[in-house]
Design a protein around this motif. Structure first.
Motif, PDB file in Angstrom:
ATOM      1  N   LEU A  79      46.525  25.212  59.207  1.00 57.46           N
ATOM      2  CA  LEU A  79      47.620  25.918  58.561  1.00 57.46           C
ATOM      3  C   LEU A  79      47.231  26.346  57.152  1.00 57.46           C
ATOM      4  N   LYS A  80      47.703  27.499  56.763  1.00 53.69           N
ATOM      5  CA  LYS A  80      47.522  27.964  55.396  1.00 53.69           C
ATOM      6  C   LYS A  80      48.637  27.367  54.551  1.00 53.69           C
ATOM      7  N   VAL A  81      48.396  27.253  53.244  1.00 52.56           N
ATOM      8  CA  VAL A  81      49.395  26.685  52.340  1.00 52.56           C
ATOM      9  C   VAL A  81      50.709  27.442  52.476  1.00 52.56           C
ATOM     10  N   LYS A  82      50.632  28.758  52.569  1.00 48.35           N
ATOM     11  CA  LYS A  82      51.854  29.560  52.692  1.00 48.35           C
ATOM     12  C   LYS A  82      52.641  29.172  53.940  1.00 48.35           C
ATOM     13  N   GLU A  83      51.965  28.918  55.057  1.00 47.77           N
ATOM     14  CA  GLU A  83      52.647  28.532  56.292  1.00 47.77           C
ATOM     15  C   GLU A  83      53.306  27.162  56.153  1.00 47.77           C
ATOM     16  N   ILE A  84      52.631  26.250  55.469  1.00 52.24           N
ATOM     17  CA  ILE A  84      53.203  24.916  55.246  1.00 52.24           C
ATOM     18  C   ILE A  84      54.444  25.023  54.372  1.00 52.24           C
ATOM     19  N   VAL A  85      54.346  25.818  53.305  1.00 49.43           N
ATOM     20  CA  VAL A  85      55.479  25.994  52.389  1.00 49.43           C
ATOM     21  C   VAL A  85      56.647  26.663  53.109  1.00 49.43           C
ATOM     22  N   GLU A  86      56.369  27.682  53.920  1.00 53.31           N
ATOM     23  CA  GLU A  86      57.441  28.348  54.663  1.00 53.31           C
ATOM     24  C   GLU A  86      58.098  27.403  55.657  1.00 53.31           C
ATOM     25  N   GLU A  87      57.312  26.563  56.308  1.00 56.93           N
ATOM     26  CA  GLU A  87      57.874  25.595  57.243  1.00 56.93           C
ATOM     27  C   GLU A  87      58.756  24.592  56.492  1.00 56.93           C
ATOM     28  N   PHE A  88      58.275  24.102  55.353  1.00 54.90           N
ATOM     29  CA  PHE A  88      59.060  23.170  54.536  1.00 54.90           C
ATOM     30  C   PHE A  88      60.375  23.816  54.103  1.00 54.90           C
ATOM     31  N   ARG A  89      60.289  25.064  53.649  1.00 56.48           N
ATOM     32  CA  ARG A  89      61.487  25.777  53.187  1.00 56.48           C
ATOM     33  C   ARG A  89      62.498  25.891  54.318  1.00 56.48           C
ATOM     34  N   PHE A  90      62.019  26.247  55.513  1.00 56.13           N
ATOM     35  CA  PHE A  90      62.913  26.383  56.655  1.00 56.13           C
ATOM     36  C   PHE A  90      63.552  25.041  57.014  1.00 56.13           C
ATOM     37  N   LEU A  91      62.734  23.993  57.109  1.00 50.18           N
ATOM     38  CA  LEU A  91      63.247  22.686  57.508  1.00 50.18           C
ATOM     39  C   LEU A  91      64.238  22.119  56.505  1.00 50.18           C
ATOM     40  N   SER A  95      66.557  28.003  49.600  1.00 46.47           N
ATOM     41  CA  SER A  95      66.457  29.430  49.291  1.00 46.47           C
ATOM     42  C   SER A  95      65.103  29.681  48.643  1.00 46.47           C
ATOM     43  N   LYS A  96      64.719  30.931  48.543  1.00 44.07           N
ATOM     44  CA  LYS A  96      63.461  31.292  47.890  1.00 44.07           C
ATOM     45  C   LYS A  96      63.474  30.797  46.438  1.00 44.07           C
ATOM     46  N   LYS A  97      64.608  30.907  45.770  1.00 39.42           N
ATOM     47  CA  LYS A  97      64.725  30.466  44.371  1.00 39.42           C
ATOM     48  C   LYS A  97      64.513  28.951  44.257  1.00 39.42           C
ATOM     49  N   GLN A  98      65.112  28.188  45.165  1.00 36.11           N
ATOM     50  CA  GLN A  98      64.932  26.736  45.147  1.00 36.11           C
ATOM     51  C   GLN A  98      63.479  26.365  45.414  1.00 36.11           C
ATOM     52  N   LEU A  99      62.856  27.052  46.346  1.00 36.27           N
ATOM     53  CA  LEU A  99      61.459  26.785  46.650  1.00 36.27           C
ATOM     54  C   LEU A  99      60.574  27.103  45.457  1.00 36.27           C
ATOM     55  N   ASP A 100      60.832  28.222  44.810  1.00 38.93           N
ATOM     56  CA  ASP A 100      60.061  28.589  43.616  1.00 38.93           C
ATOM     57  C   ASP A 100      60.167  27.509  42.543  1.00 38.93           C
ATOM     58  N   TYR A 101      61.353  26.918  42.395  1.00 39.57           N
ATOM     59  CA  TYR A 101      61.529  25.839  41.428  1.00 39.57           C
ATOM     60  C   TYR A 101      60.580  24.687  41.730  1.00 39.57           C
TER      61      TYR A 101
END
Length: 113
Positions: A79-91, A95-101
């Motif tokens: 997995l790429k870091v982006k895929e891991i982050v997107e999976e974490f965000r979904f689970l 929101s994108k803003k919360q993830l950016d924080y």
């Protein structure tokens, strides 16, 4: 839906699966025991030696459409870091803003997309 058509994969001289066709429909549960290579092929992490995989949704939506639990629960090194982050965000339903924080809480020099 995820459809595998005529899939074949071998490792060195060992045939793992050959000319396999399978339809996995959304909303259904399927157990695959002992074939992580098949699962990785169906979700697009590795390419088959022959055959093709078709999805009824964009690959980028994989983790919002398909739930997978591998025997080894560690994050897959494919997995790429982006895929891991997107999976974490979904689970976590962030929101994108919360993830950016949260990304900014870590040294973002180490996180590249």
């Amino acid at each position: 839906m995820i459809r595998g058509i005529g899939l074949s994969k071998k490792y060195k001289e060992k045939i793992l699966f050959e000319d396999l066709s399978i339809d996995l429909r959304l909303g259904r549960s399927v157990g695959v025991i002992g074939k992580s290579t098949l699962t990785n092929t169906l979700i697009g992490r590795i390419n088959p030696d022959s055959g093709k995989v078709e999805m009824s949704f964009p690959k980028r939506l994989m983790y919002s459409k398909v739930g997978i639990q591998f025997q080894d629960a560690n994050l897959d090194n494919l997995l790429k870091v982006k895929e891991i982050v997107e999976e974490f965000r979904f689970l976590q339903k962030l929101s994108k803003k919360q993830l950016d924080y949260w990304i900014n809480e870590f040294d973002s020099n180490y996180i590249t997309f």
